[in-house]
Design a protein around this motif. Structure first.
Motif, short mmCIF file in Angstrom:
data_model
loop_
_atom_site.label_atom_id
_atom_site.label_comp_id
_atom_site.label_asym_id
_atom_site.label_seq_id
_atom_site.Cartn_x
_atom_site.Cartn_y
_atom_site.Cartn_z
N SER A 1 0.84 -1.20 0.00
CA SER A 1 0.00 0.00 0.00
C SER A 1 0.87 1.25 0.00
O SER A 1 2.08 1.19 0.19
N ALA A 2 0.22 2.39 -0.17
CA ALA A 2 0.93 3.67 -0.15
C ALA A 2 1.57 3.93 1.22
O ALA A 2 2.53 4.68 1.32
N GLU A 3 1.06 3.26 2.25
CA GLU A 3 1.59 3.43 3.61
C GLU A 3 2.78 2.52 3.87
O GLU A 3 3.29 2.46 4.99
N GLY A 4 3.19 1.73 2.88
CA GLY A 4 4.31 0.82 3.04
C GLY A 4 3.95 -0.47 3.75
O GLY A 4 4.82 -1.16 4.26
N LEU A 5 2.67 -0.82 3.79
CA LEU A 5 2.21 -2.03 4.45
C LEU A 5 1.54 -2.95 3.43
O LEU A 5 0.73 -2.48 2.62
N ALA A 6 1.85 -4.23 3.48
CA ALA A 6 1.23 -5.18 2.57
C ALA A 6 -0.20 -5.46 3.02
O ALA A 6 -0.43 -5.87 4.16
N GLU A 7 -1.16 -5.21 2.15
CA GLU A 7 -2.57 -5.48 2.44
C GLU A 7 -2.85 -6.93 2.07
O GLU A 7 -2.64 -7.35 0.94
N LEU A 8 -3.32 -7.72 3.05
CA LEU A 8 -3.57 -9.14 2.84
C LEU A 8 -5.03 -9.46 2.57
O LEU A 8 -5.35 -10.43 1.90
N HIS A 9 -5.93 -8.64 3.14
CA HIS A 9 -7.37 -8.87 2.98
C HIS A 9 -8.10 -7.57 3.25
O HIS A 9 -7.71 -6.80 4.12
N ARG A 10 -9.17 -7.35 2.50
CA ARG A 10 -10.05 -6.20 2.74
C ARG A 10 -11.46 -6.61 2.36
O ARG A 10 -11.71 -7.17 1.30
N ASP A 11 -12.39 -6.35 3.28
CA ASP A 11 -13.80 -6.51 2.96
C ASP A 11 -14.56 -5.38 3.67
O ASP A 11 -13.94 -4.44 4.14
N ASP A 12 -15.89 -5.48 3.73
CA ASP A 12 -16.67 -4.40 4.34
C ASP A 12 -16.44 -4.27 5.84
O ASP A 12 -16.73 -3.22 6.42
N TRP A 13 -15.92 -5.31 6.49
CA TRP A 13 -15.77 -5.34 7.94
C TRP A 13 -14.33 -5.22 8.41
O TRP A 13 -14.08 -4.63 9.46
N LEU A 14 -13.41 -5.84 7.70
CA LEU A 14 -12.03 -5.98 8.18
C LEU A 14 -11.00 -5.59 7.14
O LEU A 14 -11.23 -5.69 5.94
N LEU A 15 -9.86 -5.19 7.65
CA LEU A 15 -8.65 -5.00 6.85
C LEU A 15 -7.56 -5.78 7.56
O LEU A 15 -7.40 -5.67 8.78
N ALA A 16 -6.83 -6.61 6.82
CA ALA A 16 -5.70 -7.36 7.38
C ALA A 16 -4.44 -6.89 6.65
O ALA A 16 -4.41 -6.87 5.42
N VAL A 17 -3.45 -6.47 7.41
CA VAL A 17 -2.18 -6.03 6.84
C VAL A 17 -1.05 -6.80 7.49
O VAL A 17 -1.18 -7.34 8.59
N GLU A 18 0.09 -6.83 6.80
CA GLU A 18 1.28 -7.45 7.37
C GLU A 18 2.10 -6.37 8.07
O GLU A 18 2.59 -5.45 7.43
N LYS A 19 2.21 -6.49 9.39
CA LYS A 19 2.98 -5.53 10.17
C LYS A 19 4.43 -5.99 10.21
O LYS A 19 4.72 -7.11 10.64
N PRO A 20 5.34 -5.13 9.78
CA PRO A 20 6.75 -5.51 9.86
C PRO A 20 7.29 -5.34 11.28
O PRO A 20 6.78 -4.52 12.06
N ALA A 21 8.31 -6.10 11.62
CA ALA A 21 8.99 -5.94 12.91
C ALA A 21 9.59 -4.54 12.94
O ALA A 21 10.03 -4.01 11.93
N GLY A 22 9.58 -3.90 14.11
CA GLY A 22 10.15 -2.58 14.27
C GLY A 22 9.15 -1.44 14.17
O GLY A 22 9.47 -0.32 14.52
N LEU A 23 7.93 -1.72 13.71
CA LEU A 23 6.90 -0.70 13.59
C LEU A 23 5.86 -0.92 14.68
O LEU A 23 5.38 -2.05 14.88
N LEU A 24 5.49 0.13 15.39
CA LEU A 24 4.46 0.05 16.42
C LEU A 24 3.09 -0.22 15.80
O LEU A 24 2.80 0.23 14.69
N SER A 25 2.23 -0.93 16.52
CA SER A 25 0.84 -1.09 16.09
C SER A 25 0.07 0.20 16.29
O SER A 25 -0.76 0.58 15.47
N GLN A 26 0.33 0.88 17.41
CA GLN A 26 -0.30 2.16 17.73
C GLN A 26 0.79 3.09 18.26
O GLN A 26 1.84 2.63 18.68
N PRO A 27 0.56 4.40 18.24
CA PRO A 27 1.59 5.33 18.71
C PRO A 27 2.00 5.06 20.15
O PRO A 27 1.18 4.65 20.98
N GLY A 28 3.26 5.31 20.43
CA GLY A 28 3.78 5.17 21.79
C GLY A 28 3.85 6.52 22.47
O GLY A 28 3.29 7.52 21.99
N LEU A 29 4.55 6.59 23.57
CA LEU A 29 4.72 7.83 24.31
C LEU A 29 5.84 8.64 23.68
O LEU A 29 6.89 8.10 23.34
N GLY A 30 5.64 9.92 23.52
CA GLY A 30 6.67 10.79 22.98
C GLY A 30 6.57 10.95 21.47
O GLY A 30 6.04 10.10 20.76
#
Length: 157
Positions: A2-31
């Motif tokens: 994807s444009a965000e640099g993440l591999a999109e594995l599945h997309r439907d009306d309910w869910l999106l599945a992406v491949e998260k690489p090691a080293g990238l946070l799932s959600q923002p951290g502190l700071g």
């Protein structure tokens, strides 16, 4: 990819599945230095996306995102009822002789940065802290026949 640099594995009306690489946070951290994450990247183009679960920064794998609040409620219910079965696979360096099972409760050992590990393990079966965890390990051969990759799978309920 994807444009965000993440591999999109599945997309439907309910869910999106992406491949998260090691080293990238799932959600923002502190700071400010920990603001780059899967969810911040994806919400730039789809603000309704919500994390259905998280993976640790150093863990790569499939990350599920709910597409809207109704989808998130349904995902939360599935995780709460333990209807979602997770499998973690790790490449292990060294020589594994045989297979086995380790039963050890897992707990947060440190807050900043977060670090998790055994809070007692097999040596302290009556440990009150930590969530129950079981690790099964079995060597298997992957790739060319002459290369053996011992791996461990951590099933969680």
């Amino acid at each position: 990819m994807s444009a965000e640099g993440l591999a999109e594995l599945h997309r439907d009306d309910w869910l999106l599945a992406v491949e998260k690489p090691a080293g990238l946070l799932s959600q923002p951290g502190l700071g400010m230095h920990q603001q780059d994450s899967v969810i911040t990247r994806l919400q730039r183009n789809d603000p309704d996306l919500q994390l259905a679960h998280r993976l640790d920064r150093d863990t790569s794998g499939v990350l599920l995102l709910a597409r809207g609040q109704d989808a998130l409620r349904r995902c939360n219910a599935l995780f709460a009822r333990r209807d979602v079965h997770k499998l973690y696979v790790a490449d292990v360096m060294g020589v594994m002789r045989g297979s086995g099972v380790i039963h050890a409760p897992l707990a947060r050992l440190q807050r900043h940065p977060p670090r998790y590990g055994s809070s007692g393990g097999a040596f302290c079966p009556d440990a009150l802290e930590g969530a129950a965890a079981t690790m099964e390990f079995n060597p298997f051969v992957a790739g060319p026949v002459h290369r053996s990759f011992p791996s461990a799978a951590l099933p969680s309920g």
